[in-house]
Design a protein around this motif. Sequence first.
Motif, PDB file in Angstrom:
ATOM      1  N   GLY A 198       0.911  -1.153   0.125  1.00 32.00           N
ATOM      2  CA  GLY A 198       0.202   0.154   0.041  1.00 32.00           C
ATOM      3  C   GLY A 198       0.782   1.307  -0.049  1.00 32.00           C
ATOM      4  N   ALA A 199       0.087   2.398   0.071  1.00 33.65           N
ATOM      5  CA  ALA A 199       0.833   3.703   0.375  1.00 33.65           C
ATOM      6  C   ALA A 199       0.264   4.626   1.430  1.00 33.65           C
ATOM      7  N   LEU A 200       1.206   5.233   2.097  1.00 34.65           N
ATOM      8  CA  LEU A 200       0.913   6.194   2.975  1.00 34.65           C
ATOM      9  C   LEU A 200       1.773   7.609   2.771  1.00 34.65           C
ATOM     10  N   GLY A 201       0.898   8.679   2.425  1.00 29.42           N
ATOM     11  CA  GLY A 201       1.669   9.810   2.335  1.00 29.42           C
ATOM     12  C   GLY A 201       2.569   9.609   0.877  1.00 29.42           C
ATOM     13  N   GLY A 202       2.284   8.684   0.083  1.00 33.68           N
ATOM     14  CA  GLY A 202       3.094   8.610  -1.339  1.00 33.68           C
ATOM     15  C   GLY A 202       4.214   7.680  -1.178  1.00 33.68           C
ATOM     16  N   LYS A 203       4.144   7.009  -0.160  1.00 30.69           N
ATOM     17  CA  LYS A 203       5.494   5.918   0.331  1.00 30.69           C
ATOM     18  C   LYS A 203       4.802   4.754   0.457  1.00 30.69           C
ATOM     19  N   PRO A 204       5.681   3.642  -0.213  1.00 27.21           N
ATOM     20  CA  PRO A 204       4.992   2.367  -0.354  1.00 27.21           C
ATOM     21  C   PRO A 204       5.295   1.605   1.144  1.00 27.21           C
ATOM     22  N   PHE A 205       4.447   0.779   1.490  1.00 22.11           N
ATOM     23  CA  PHE A 205       4.447   0.128   2.813  1.00 22.11           C
ATOM     24  C   PHE A 205       3.847  -1.385   2.708  1.00 22.11           C
ATOM     25  N   LYS A 206       4.551  -2.331   3.467  1.00 22.49           N
ATOM     26  CA  LYS A 206       3.654  -3.533   3.500  1.00 22.49           C
ATOM     27  C   LYS A 206       2.430  -3.334   4.552  1.00 22.49           C
ATOM     28  N   LEU A 207       1.339  -3.772   4.147  1.00 25.83           N
ATOM     29  CA  LEU A 207       0.255  -3.878   5.041  1.00 25.83           C
ATOM     30  C   LEU A 207      -0.104  -5.242   5.656  1.00 25.83           C
ATOM     31  N   ASP A 208       0.122  -5.680   6.885  1.00 26.54           N
ATOM     32  CA  ASP A 208      -0.421  -6.798   7.516  1.00 26.54           C
ATOM     33  C   ASP A 208      -1.437  -6.432   8.168  1.00 26.54           C
ATOM     34  N   LEU A 209      -2.520  -7.004   8.259  1.00 21.03           N
ATOM     35  CA  LEU A 209      -4.042  -6.782   8.852  1.00 21.03           C
ATOM     36  C   LEU A 209      -3.661  -7.242  10.231  1.00 21.03           C
ATOM     37  N   ALA A 210      -3.048  -8.364  10.493  1.00 24.45           N
ATOM     38  CA  ALA A 210      -2.924  -8.972  11.935  1.00 24.45           C
ATOM     39  C   ALA A 210      -1.667  -7.926  12.874  1.00 24.45           C
ATOM     40  N   GLU A 211      -0.852  -7.444  12.132  1.00 21.52           N
ATOM     41  CA  GLU A 211      -0.082  -6.532  12.660  1.00 21.52           C
ATOM     42  C   GLU A 211      -0.657  -5.066  13.118  1.00 21.52           C
ATOM     43  N   GLN A 212      -1.522  -4.714  12.179  1.00 21.33           N
ATOM     44  CA  GLN A 212      -2.655  -3.535  12.436  1.00 21.33           C
ATOM     45  C   GLN A 212      -3.249  -3.693  13.592  1.00 21.33           C
ATOM     46  N   LEU A 213      -3.920  -4.904  13.772  1.00 18.75           N
ATOM     47  CA  LEU A 213      -4.998  -4.999  14.894  1.00 18.75           C
ATOM     48  C   LEU A 213      -4.363  -5.201  16.162  1.00 18.75           C
ATOM     49  N   ARG A 214      -3.099  -5.221  16.416  1.00 14.54           N
ATOM     50  CA  ARG A 214      -2.320  -5.468  17.555  1.00 14.54           C
ATOM     51  C   ARG A 214      -2.258  -4.053  18.047  1.00 14.54           C
ATOM     52  N   HIS A 215      -2.589  -2.812  17.282  1.00 14.42           N
ATOM     53  CA  HIS A 215      -2.469  -1.580  17.917  1.00 14.42           C
ATOM     54  C   HIS A 215      -4.035  -1.108  18.158  1.00 14.42           C
ATOM     55  N   GLY A 216      -5.014  -1.884  17.731  1.00 15.50           N
ATOM     56  CA  GLY A 216      -6.190  -1.473  17.999  1.00 15.50           C
ATOM     57  C   GLY A 216      -7.188  -1.907  16.896  1.00 15.50           C
ATOM     58  N   PRO A 217      -8.447  -1.265  17.057  1.00 17.87           N
ATOM     59  CA  PRO A 217      -9.523  -1.534  15.851  1.00 17.87           C
ATOM     60  C   PRO A 217      -8.951  -1.174  14.588  1.00 17.87           C
ATOM     61  N   VAL A 218      -9.581  -1.962  13.585  1.00 19.06           N
ATOM     62  CA  VAL A 218      -9.158  -1.316  12.137  1.00 19.06           C
ATOM     63  C   VAL A 218     -10.490  -1.039  11.416  1.00 19.06           C
ATOM     64  N   VAL A 219     -10.777   0.078  10.655  1.00 23.77           N
ATOM     65  CA  VAL A 219     -11.708   0.248   9.696  1.00 23.77           C
ATOM     66  C   VAL A 219     -11.019   0.081   8.370  1.00 23.77           C
ATOM     67  N   LEU A 220     -11.698  -1.118   7.685  1.00 26.27           N
ATOM     68  CA  LEU A 220     -11.143  -1.529   6.367  1.00 26.27           C
ATOM     69  C   LEU A 220     -12.194  -1.099   5.392  1.00 26.27           C
ATOM     70  N   TYR A 221     -11.860  -0.198   4.710  1.00 29.19           N
ATOM     71  CA  TYR A 221     -13.070   0.256   3.755  1.00 29.19           C
ATOM     72  C   TYR A 221     -12.632  -0.019   2.407  1.00 29.19           C
ATOM     73  N   PHE A 222     -13.377  -0.649   1.757  1.00 34.83           N
ATOM     74  CA  PHE A 222     -13.019  -0.963   0.131  1.00 34.83           C
ATOM     75  C   PHE A 222     -13.703   0.136  -0.755  1.00 34.83           C
ATOM     76  N   TYR A 223     -13.199   0.544  -1.584  1.00 37.87           N
ATOM     77  CA  TYR A 223     -13.840   1.445  -2.712  1.00 37.87           C
ATOM     78  C   TYR A 223     -13.564   1.374  -4.160  1.00 37.87           C
ATOM     79  N   PRO A 224     -14.185   1.436  -5.041  1.00 37.13           N
ATOM     80  CA  PRO A 224     -14.124   0.895  -6.434  1.00 37.13           C
ATOM     81  C   PRO A 224     -12.964   1.639  -7.146  1.00 37.13           C
ATOM     82  N   LYS A 225     -12.782   2.730  -7.320  1.00 37.72           N
ATOM     83  CA  LYS A 225     -11.642   3.082  -8.006  1.00 37.72           C
ATOM     84  C   LYS A 225     -11.036   4.449  -7.877  1.00 37.72           C
ATOM     85  N   ALA A 226      -9.809   4.635  -7.405  1.00 34.07           N
ATOM     86  CA  ALA A 226      -9.302   5.695  -7.221  1.00 34.07           C
ATOM     87  C   ALA A 226      -9.370   6.935  -8.071  1.00 34.07           C
ATOM     88  N   PHE A 227      -9.409   8.146  -7.826  1.00 32.50           N
ATOM     89  CA  PHE A 227      -9.606   9.279  -8.448  1.00 32.50           C
ATOM     90  C   PHE A 227     -10.973   9.434  -9.313  1.00 32.50           C
TER      91      PHE A 227
END
Length: 172
Positions: A34-63
């Motif tokens: 994925g990307a945050l602030g234009g920088k690539p990163f690896k997203l691991d859902l299990a790791e994200q959940l260790r820090h608290g709840p996650v809102v995972l929202y799916f959307y059709p098409k950027a822009f």
Amino acid sequence: MRKLLTALTLGLVAWPSVATLHEGARAPNFVTTGALGGKPFKLDLAEQLRHGPVVLYFYPKAFTKGCTLEAHAFSEAIPAFKKAGASVIGMSADNLDTLKRFSVEECRNAFPVATADKKVIKAYDVAIPLVGMTNRTSYVIARDGRIVMVHSDMDWKDHVAKSLAAVQALHR
């Protein structure tokens, strides 16, 4: 086909988007880029959940108009999500280069967006048949990996409010 895609992403066409993952179900884990602030990163859902709840929202098409408006609304609400201890992650079938730009221009560097590959799209039941895009579905996932809220509607307008209310309810 282009008119249909435009109508879908704007929420002008009601697409039957009923997620098969229901409240109480375990959210499928995944790892993607994925990307945050234009920088690539690896997203691991299990790791994200260790820090608290996650809102995972799916959307059709950027822009596209609806997805841009939804990204703006989520970015404006990030302080409230953080106050409630939750993180927000946008997901679409867009490629990484598109997500890098979208994360800066429309998500306003406020939250990450990530690529939903075919496996993730199937696991979360968010495919729009025949067009290779995701529908508009928001999941709130509690820290234990259980889904506590599902909102599936091609109209972007209620996704932020419903997701925030579900996150805030976790603290009551």
